[in-house]
Design an enzyme around this catalytic site. Structure first.
Site, PDB file in Angstrom:
ATOM      1  N   TYR A   1     -40.375  91.929  31.863  1.00  7.67           N
ATOM      2  CA  TYR A   1     -40.743  90.768  32.471  1.00  7.67           C
ATOM      3  C   TYR A   1     -41.114  91.227  33.877  1.00  7.67           C
ATOM      4  O   TYR A   1     -41.411  90.425  34.698  1.00  7.67           O
ATOM      5  CB  TYR A   1     -39.388  89.887  32.653  1.00  7.67           C
ATOM      6  CG  TYR A   1     -39.292  88.795  31.355  1.00  7.67           C
ATOM      7  CD1 TYR A   1     -40.106  88.848  30.217  1.00  7.67           C
ATOM      8  CD2 TYR A   1     -38.424  88.047  31.517  1.00  7.67           C
ATOM      9  CE1 TYR A   1     -39.881  88.285  29.225  1.00  7.67           C
ATOM     10  CE2 TYR A   1     -38.132  87.022  30.551  1.00  7.67           C
ATOM     11  CZ  TYR A   1     -38.902  87.117  29.327  1.00  7.67           C
ATOM     12  OH  TYR A   1     -38.712  85.892  28.385  1.00  7.67           O
TER      13      TYR A   1
ATOM     14  N   ASP B   1     -32.881  92.192  24.345  1.00  5.92           N
ATOM     15  CA  ASP B   1     -32.483  91.258  23.343  1.00  5.92           C
ATOM     16  C   ASP B   1     -32.671  91.548  21.881  1.00  5.92           C
ATOM     17  O   ASP B   1     -31.936  91.400  21.127  1.00  5.92           O
ATOM     18  CB  ASP B   1     -33.709  90.135  23.705  1.00  5.92           C
ATOM     19  CG  ASP B   1     -33.339  88.666  22.971  1.00  5.92           C
ATOM     20  OD1 ASP B   1     -31.991  88.221  22.455  1.00  5.92           O
ATOM     21  OD2 ASP B   1     -34.412  87.887  22.924  1.00  5.92           O
TER      22      ASP B   1
ATOM     23  N   ILE C   1     -26.570  99.050  25.575  1.00  4.47           N
ATOM     24  CA  ILE C   1     -25.746  97.900  25.879  1.00  4.47           C
ATOM     25  C   ILE C   1     -25.040  97.505  24.597  1.00  4.47           C
ATOM     26  O   ILE C   1     -24.028  96.963  24.705  1.00  4.47           O
ATOM     27  CB  ILE C   1     -26.410  96.841  26.732  1.00  4.47           C
ATOM     28  CG1 ILE C   1     -25.379  95.935  27.216  1.00  4.47           C
ATOM     29  CG2 ILE C   1     -27.362  96.115  25.798  1.00  4.47           C
ATOM     30  CD1 ILE C   1     -26.018  95.136  28.342  1.00  4.47           C
TER      31      ILE C   1
END
Length: 169
Positions: free
Chosen positions: A121, A33, A10
């Site tokens: 997550y 992140d 990304i």
């Protein structure tokens, strides 16, 4: 809006804005992140500290510079951490909706999205894909966005296949 599946990094997407699956602290982390912060360089973290001194709430979004990324902006979203008991699906769909809102505020026409919350997550990938597509298709169908290209970027081949299959269903 054209919605496509892309396999790759990304942080390497040449788009107006990349969406970062951030944590509440907005100080970098792992997965998407970490990749965005590493590739974007120190300017991304500096802007996070300046713009979000108290971080962001789950389900919310905010933007920063993209630093050294090919993109112009990073739109940071905080997805629910299912592994920590955050199971409210509306928090996940809110991430995509808020990202589209911010993209429109910035004038971004092309946006690359990860599958928010589907990594560490623990959100099930099939539902993470469904959430992304529900929100992106609804915004497109309503004509409520000026985003013309939305890429869902999958890091691995198996996830890419799941996204690509969901796009044609």
């Amino acid at each position: 809006m054209e919605i496509t599946a892309v396999q790759g990094d990304i942080a390497a997407q040449d788009v107006d804005a990349v969406v970062n699956a951030a944590n509440r602290a907005m100080r970098g982390g792992g997965g998407v992140d970490g990749a965005i912060h590493r590739a974007g360089g120190p300017a991304v973290l500096a802007d996070c500290v300046a713009r979000f001194p108290d971080g962001l709430a789950t389900g919310d979004a905010g933007w920063t510079t993209a630093g050294e990324l090919p993109a112009r902006w990073v739109i940071h979203v905080v997805g629910p951490n299912r592994n920590a008991g955050e199971t409210d699906r509306s928090l996940l769909t809110s991430c995509y909706a808020r990202a589209i809102e911010i993209a429109d505020e910035l004038g971004a026409r092309s946006v690359a999205f990860p599958l928010v919350s589907a990594g560490v997550y623990g959100w099930p990938k099939d539902d993470a894909i469904a959430c992304a597509l529900e929100v992106l298709r609804a915004a497109s169908d309503a004509g409520s966005t000026s985003v013309t290209e939305a890429r869902i970027v999958a890091f691995d081949a198996a996830t890419y296949e799941l996204v690509a299959t969901s796009l044609v269903e």
